[in-house]
Enzyme design. Sequence first.
Site, short mmCIF file in Angstrom:
data_model
loop_
_atom_site.label_atom_id
_atom_site.label_comp_id
_atom_site.label_asym_id
_atom_site.label_seq_id
_atom_site.Cartn_x
_atom_site.Cartn_y
_atom_site.Cartn_z
N GLU A 165 -2.30 11.94 2.66
CA GLU A 165 -3.14 11.52 3.77
C GLU A 165 -2.97 12.47 4.94
O GLU A 165 -1.87 12.96 5.22
CB GLU A 165 -2.79 10.09 4.19
CG GLU A 165 -3.79 9.48 5.14
CD GLU A 165 -3.57 7.98 5.31
OE1 GLU A 165 -4.53 7.28 5.66
OE2 GLU A 165 -2.43 7.52 5.11
N GLU A 207 0.87 -1.19 0.00
CA GLU A 207 0.00 0.00 0.00
C GLU A 207 0.90 1.22 0.00
O GLU A 207 1.88 1.29 0.74
CB GLU A 207 -0.90 0.00 1.23
CG GLU A 207 -1.73 1.28 1.38
CD GLU A 207 -2.51 1.33 2.69
OE1 GLU A 207 -2.81 2.45 3.16
OE2 GLU A 207 -2.81 0.25 3.26
#
Length: 472
Positions: free
Chosen positions: A265, A260
């Site tokens: 974010e 991932e």
Amino acid sequence: MWIPAICIWAFLASLSVSTVVGKEHRDLKPRNAFQNPSNARLRPRINRYGTRHTSGSFAGKLVSLGKKVFGRVTEATDKKRDPKLGPGPGYAKSRALLQQLRGKQLESADAPVLGKRQTNLASSATPTSTGAQPTASANSSEPDLSGVWILDDYYDGRNFFDYWYFWNHPDATHGLVEYVDRDTAFKESLSYVRSDGRIIMRADNTTVLSPGQNRKSVRIESEKSYTGGLFILDIDRAPHGCGIWPAFWTSNGNWPYDGEIDVYEGVHESTNNQVAWHTDAGCTLKPTGNFTGHVKSTDCNGLIANNVGCTIDDASSSSSGRTLNVLGGGVYAMKWDETGISVWFFPHSVIPEDITNFTPDPTRWGLPSAHLSPEDCDIVSHFRDHKIIFNITFCGDWAGPSYGPSGCPGQCADRIADPANFNEAYWVINNLRVYTNSKLEAGILNDAPRRMRHGRWNVVFSLAALMVSMYI
């Protein structure tokens, strides 16, 4: 006759036990939760698809490999997606180079784009950037493409949502969110394209809820999967606010074995973007390297330590949230190849000219904000077949425990109930480009065999059962 039949049934059953295929894996629920006492990003030992660890089985890998062998993924994707290129001084040349690289017959630079998108390609094939990479003529049968990034996919406001799947399943990070389907997103104006071509994705900001009730939002993932590439996202603004957790990331259902990558974010009113990587065992972030960000954790193993992963905070205090939006947004670039995985951030005022001209050259961009080196992490074996994902969730495993320590008022669940708190919870996206190069096209990141973790006894049993059925 009944003995071979039983053996064949056992073979198929043992494969199905640990196989998660297609959309079915989206319905699995996470196994465990955890507490995050700090502002560090932690998640339970499941991925954001909600897939259990058994999705890393040999059977699941075999299905994925079989699709590649028979060309069901790549051929269908090429037919549907290959022409999806956008305007710009350099992309017509990029189109010609990509076709040469793939051995296809060159099309006219001003021929109509095929498939769903009926938009004419620009006629100019000469990039205006003085820093553009030298390339061979479009008529050359063997262009020198070493080091040249070639536009592969271009996502913009023209039929943008035709190329994405709307995830409408429970949030694996336990957020107070209800991800809606495509029809609901369009009907309730949670996803749309503005008249100026900007792509909007937002959280519901009109519905009054009870404390603890889930708020509607959007999560989309690309239909196409990527192993390597240069991903360039241009946005005008990103979601922010107490209790809000937006992300732009890549992964797939075989988490964490296929990795991932979190490109963008943040939570609450954070102003420094957090870049993160999550894998299985054996991948470590080199704490001192050629990047400008601040290291927070170095073990990328998502199967331990509550899935902290390895993380780097961008040094720029305008790379996320409110300060990013005040500046009018910017560009996030993620390069994923055999040299590692790097992430850059550029405010709109200082975007490199080669990016603007569709002739990107990362060697001219200076040090990245974050970099995962292949010295301590085998990029080839830990990252592959990623979907591109955008989402906005609330509270959950990171934004929930960090809510109070971040200075947010009251309780996170109470915050979610008031729609007035979500007027800033939306993306404004100009475009997303994905580039490839000759090494990626040649499969440099696909040489390592998929590693088998879970389901190995299923494999032994399956092979034994098959052999018995053949000889009885």
